[in-house]
Structure formats: structure tokens, C-alpha cells
Scaffold this active site. Sequence first.
Site, PDB file in Angstrom:
ATOM      1  N   GLY A  88       0.807  -1.213   0.000  1.00 54.34           N
ATOM      2  CA  GLY A  88       0.000   0.000   0.000  1.00 54.34           C
ATOM      3  C   GLY A  88       0.839   1.260   0.000  1.00 54.34           C
ATOM      4  CG  ASP A 118      10.359   7.974   8.022  1.00 53.33           C
ATOM      5  OD1 ASP A 118       9.907   7.850   6.866  1.00 53.33           O
ATOM      6  OD2 ASP A 118      11.528   8.329   8.257  1.00 53.33           O
ATOM      7  NE  ARG A 169       4.335   9.132  -6.856  1.00 49.73           N
ATOM      8  CZ  ARG A 169       4.939   7.975  -6.659  1.00 49.73           C
ATOM      9  NH1 ARG A 169       6.131   7.752  -7.204  1.00 49.73           N
ATOM     10  NH2 ARG A 169       4.383   7.032  -5.932  1.00 49.73           N
ATOM     11  NE  ARG A 176       1.500   2.069  -6.673  1.00 50.03           N
ATOM     12  CZ  ARG A 176       2.733   2.582  -6.684  1.00 50.03           C
ATOM     13  NH1 ARG A 176       3.747   1.811  -7.015  1.00 50.03           N
ATOM     14  NH2 ARG A 176       2.936   3.831  -6.360  1.00 50.03           N
ATOM     15  CG  ASP A 245       5.247  -3.239  -4.952  1.00 47.71           C
ATOM     16  OD1 ASP A 245       5.932  -4.267  -5.090  1.00 47.71           O
ATOM     17  OD2 ASP A 245       5.665  -2.223  -4.370  1.00 47.71           O
ATOM     18  CG  ASP A 255       6.651   3.485  -7.333  1.00 53.92           C
ATOM     19  OD1 ASP A 255       6.183   4.620  -7.121  1.00 53.92           O
ATOM     20  OD2 ASP A 255       6.085   2.450  -6.995  1.00 53.92           O
TER      21      ASP A 255
END
Length: 481
Positions: A88, A118, A169, A176, A245, A255
Site C-alpha cells: 500500500g 516513517d 507527482r 499498479r 507493485d 516509482d
Amino acid sequence: MPTITLDQAGFRGLGPDFYSEVTATPLPQPRLAAYNASLAAELGLPAHAGDWPDAAAMLAGNLPAADSAAMATVYSGHQFGVWAGQLGDGRALLLGEAGGQEVQLKGAGLTPYSRMGDGRAVLRSSIREYLCSEAMHGLGIPTTRALALVASPETVWRETPETAAVLTRVAPSFLRFGHFEHFFYRDQQHQLSQLVDYAVRRYFPHCSEAARPAQAMLEEVIRRTAALIADWQAVGFCHGVMNSDNMSLLGLTIDYGPFGFLDGFDTGHICNHSDHSGRYAYGAQPEIGLWNLHCLAQALLPLLDRDEAIAALKQYQPLFETELTHRFSRKLGLATQEDDDWALLVRLFDLMQASRSDWTLFWRQLSRFDSSPDALNPDVRDMVLDRDAFDGWAQDYKTRLASEASVDAARHTAMLATNPKYVLRNHLAEQAIRQAQAGDDSEIARLQQLLAQPFDEQPAFEAYAGLPPDWAKQLSVSCSS
């Protein structure tokens, strides 16, 4: 004040099984380090950051940018060939849409899917993604885009302490392969059907009339993936972490983590320091694309005919080879295709591999190849160690060019528009990172301007087209971001 609209007929309309509503974690002392004016104008947002007084705060997640809560979507996936289960958006928030594009903040804080992370992104990797997504767009390769980059003095820990950043972005969709895997492996067939219906309606409407829309969608994704990876191979781009993913349903480059462009040509080049086995090496990318498509087909099986799915997957290799052949024919300046062309190209690859010829510089020099009988073409010849072998290859190349009555001047123009002069080499990104870490964002803007026109000569940027300096050999990139 500019707002970003959340389309109730879009991803939000699928319901809470598909996402969690999340509020961004405020970023202290946000500084707008980069802003993509041309993209902003396309999206109907202020073309100049100066016309958007709250841009830094809004694009850091400190102020609401949309008319409803942001979302973190849930997906699963295979990472380095191993099923990783639920993943996720661990640090990405979907704000909504602008100009028909989804707008997402990457690094905006914790979500229910952050796992042990984080929720932050670091300035280093955010600069790399900002620049490379725009560089790929300049090269004409399907990609997510970068709207803005917000920096902060907030400390985050990776291998060493770094400073935080938030990247804005955009893409038509951030769907995905892993979104579909999530519901298949949880045996949630109703949600899987919902997601397929949504994807077909929104992004593949031409598939809706097929007997099995999911099958038609799979076939389209196979075509787009084959074309995308052919694009990567042609420009020497290494993604570095082709997990399922990290594969876009729309065939976009997505990514940007431990990516890299080839310097010296090596089919076994590994750009990701974390990839100890070389799973995602440059030469392995086409095969990994197919592996990931198998993952997607597996996830869609409840909605497919198994034999039709297998037949569709078998089309990937010939589709990829056709796409790759087309791109390399253009890189060689060939207007037609003949049976022996691939053998000619493989011989060239062998010469480049043995010499570790610089990928980008070699093709750029070849773009000015003189096909007259006595021409030695020293600029490109000297990039190969075995000069005699190159001379033999060059003679065969001249013969091939003559077979289609190729005219040097016209071919040079076409090849220079195909073989870029500028790519985002690691050392160029590193220079921008170091300056930004010292508070000077000017190199980000300079590289963005340069990489928007990668095929042009741009004399003011001539130094950016040279071989990487010796210190660049010490650079390494990993999955840490």
C-alpha cells in the site's frame, strides 16, 4: 486559492476497501525547491509559483489542497520475486485530480500502510525522481510526471540522517499490478471485479465491449508493458526495482528509486546496490516485465479464460521484439527492416560490451556516421577497443545503408532526433542533490531545463554531455529513500 478536485466517480467511488482516508503530517519549514511551470499550466494550476502564495505549504500537505480528505490506497505485490503480502501507499497520498490527472504527494507522512516506515521521503531521492520523471518525459517515454518538490530541514533516518522532502507527482492513474494482486490473494473476488470494472471504464473503455473485458484489458497491458520496456532498453534506462507493485497498469514508468542510465555498456549492469542477485539488471528487464505480467494475469484469473490468458502472455515476447527492433532500427537510422539487421545490431552490441563503450555518447556519435567508402569515422571508431572489428562492422553498416539509398544528411537529422545527447546520469543528479542540501536549488532548475530537450545540442550545457567524472564511480543507489 487553487484546489484539486476529488472525483467521486474516480478511485474514491470504489469505497473504503480500496483506500484509507489520511491527513498529511505537517512538514516543518517547507521550502519550494522546484516547481514545474509548464506542467502546472497543463493541469490548470498557477503557471508560476509566485502566483500561488501558499504553494509550499499546500504541496507539503500542511494546508488542504483538495475539497475532501486525501487517500492512501492499498495494494500488495511480489518484491524481488517473493510474495510480500499487503503493502500500500506507505508515504503517498492521493489528493485528487487536476486537469484529468491524479495528483499525489509522496513523503507526506504516515499512513495505515507505512509498516515500519516513517512515511517520509528524503530530499536526495525526491530530487532524483523529480528530475528523472521529467527527463523521461523529455525522451518521449511514458512516465509519471513531477509537479513540485518541497524541501524541509526535518531530519529523517535512513543509513544516515537526511532531510525530508515531499514530491508532488501526477499521472492519469497510479494503479499498479499490485492493486489487483491484493484482492486476488485475499480471495475478495467482488472487489477484484469492482477494480477491473473501474479500470476498464476509466482507462480502457475500448475493452468494455469485449466478451471478457478483463482479458481485453490484460492484452492491452501486455502491449503497453512490452513497448515501455523496449523504450527503456533503447535509451539504456535501468529501473532498478521492478517489483510487481512498481508496475503501472497504464504502462508508465513509475516509482523512481534506485534507477540509473547506462554509462559504459554492460548488459549485466545492476543499478540498485540492494539487488545482490542482479534480478533487475539492465539485460534482465524484458524477462522481468513478462514475469510481472504473469503476476497480473494470475491475479485476474477469476475473470479470465485460462487458455486465453496463457495465449496472451505468449504474445509478450514477439511484441517486445517487434517494439525493440523498431526502436533500434531508428537508432541505426534505417528506414526499412531486413532479416539480417538484428545480426548487425548484435555484432555492434558485442563490440560495445567488450569495450564498455558509453551508451549515450556512442549512439550520439554514430548519428553522424559518414557512409562514404573511405570514411573511418574516428569519433565513433575510437570508442571501440577492437578497431579492426569495428572497421568490418562499419563496412557492413555502409553496405546496409546503401541498400536503401540512405542519404547521410537526412539520416543524421533523424538519428540525432532519436539518440539523445543528454540523459540524467547519476553524477548530474548528485551535483543537484549536493547543492540543494546546501540550500541552493538552482541546479535542479538547470537540469530540468536541459532534460526537457534531450535531443537538442544546447551549447550552453555542453559539459553535461561528457563522460562521467572519476568520482562518479563511487556513487551507488539503493532501495533506501
